[in-house]
Design a protein around this motif. Sequence first.
Motif, PDB file in Angstrom:
ATOM      1  N   MET A   1       0.840  -1.178   0.000  1.00  0.00           N
ATOM      2  CA  MET A   1       0.000   0.000   0.000  1.00  0.00           C
ATOM      3  C   MET A   1       0.889   1.246   0.000  1.00  0.00           C
ATOM      4  SD  MET A   1      -2.851   1.409   2.738  1.00  0.00           S
ATOM      5  CE  MET A   1      -3.540  -0.196   2.956  1.00  0.00           C
ATOM      6  N   TYR A   2       0.478   2.251  -0.757  1.00  0.00           N
ATOM      7  CA  TYR A   2       1.212   3.510  -0.839  1.00  0.00           C
ATOM      8  C   TYR A   2       0.459   4.551  -0.031  1.00  0.00           C
ATOM      9  CZ  TYR A   2       4.153   7.048  -2.981  1.00  0.00           C
ATOM     10  OH  TYR A   2       5.071   8.046  -3.198  1.00  0.00           O
ATOM     11  N   LEU A   3       1.105   5.101   0.987  1.00  0.00           N
ATOM     12  CA  LEU A   3       0.458   6.077   1.862  1.00  0.00           C
ATOM     13  C   LEU A   3       1.029   7.469   1.642  1.00  0.00           C
ATOM     14  CD1 LEU A   3       0.462   4.035   5.183  1.00  0.00           C
ATOM     15  CD2 LEU A   3      -1.435   4.360   3.593  1.00  0.00           C
ATOM     16  N   ALA A   4       0.145   8.460   1.609  1.00  0.00           N
ATOM     17  CA  ALA A   4       0.569   9.847   1.422  1.00  0.00           C
ATOM     18  C   ALA A   4      -0.296  10.774   2.270  1.00  0.00           C
ATOM     19  CB  ALA A   4       0.451  10.232  -0.044  1.00  0.00           C
ATOM     20  N   GLY A  31       5.293   4.395   7.983  1.00  0.00           N
ATOM     21  CA  GLY A  31       5.246   3.864   6.632  1.00  0.00           C
ATOM     22  C   GLY A  31       4.606   4.784   5.610  1.00  0.00           C
ATOM     23  N   VAL A  32       4.558   6.071   5.916  1.00  0.00           N
ATOM     24  CA  VAL A  32       4.008   7.032   4.965  1.00  0.00           C
ATOM     25  C   VAL A  32       5.068   7.312   3.897  1.00  0.00           C
ATOM     26  CG1 VAL A  32       3.094   9.376   4.679  1.00  0.00           C
ATOM     27  CG2 VAL A  32       2.514   8.047   6.715  1.00  0.00           C
ATOM     28  N   ASN A  33       4.686   7.177   2.642  1.00  0.00           N
ATOM     29  CA  ASN A  33       5.627   7.333   1.540  1.00  0.00           C
ATOM     30  C   ASN A  33       5.868   8.778   1.114  1.00  0.00           C
ATOM     31  OD1 ASN A  33       3.846   4.671   0.947  1.00  0.00           O
ATOM     32  ND2 ASN A  33       6.016   4.325   0.609  1.00  0.00           N
ATOM     33  N   GLU A  34       4.860   9.622   1.254  1.00  0.00           N
ATOM     34  CA  GLU A  34       4.991  11.025   0.844  1.00  0.00           C
ATOM     35  C   GLU A  34       4.290  11.934   1.837  1.00  0.00           C
ATOM     36  OE1 GLU A  34       3.910  12.158  -3.130  1.00  0.00           O
ATOM     37  OE2 GLU A  34       4.404  10.169  -3.885  1.00  0.00           O
TER      38      GLU A  34
END
Length: 51
Positions: A1-4, A31-34
């Motif tokens: 999963m991609y978190l922003a 784990g937040v990507n952006e």
Amino acid sequence: MYLADYHHHTDNSFDSQAQMKEVCKQAIRRGVNEVCFTEHFSVNPKVPTYG
């Protein structure tokens, strides 16, 4: 999963006391990507968001 998180204020805005470095550390831990910092800013010197 991609978190922003694309709407975050720091102590550069009048309505937050969060420090940018700490926000980034916390994002990495979670784990937040952006993260996008969206500070309040105005060119009108008569409002609290000036500068």
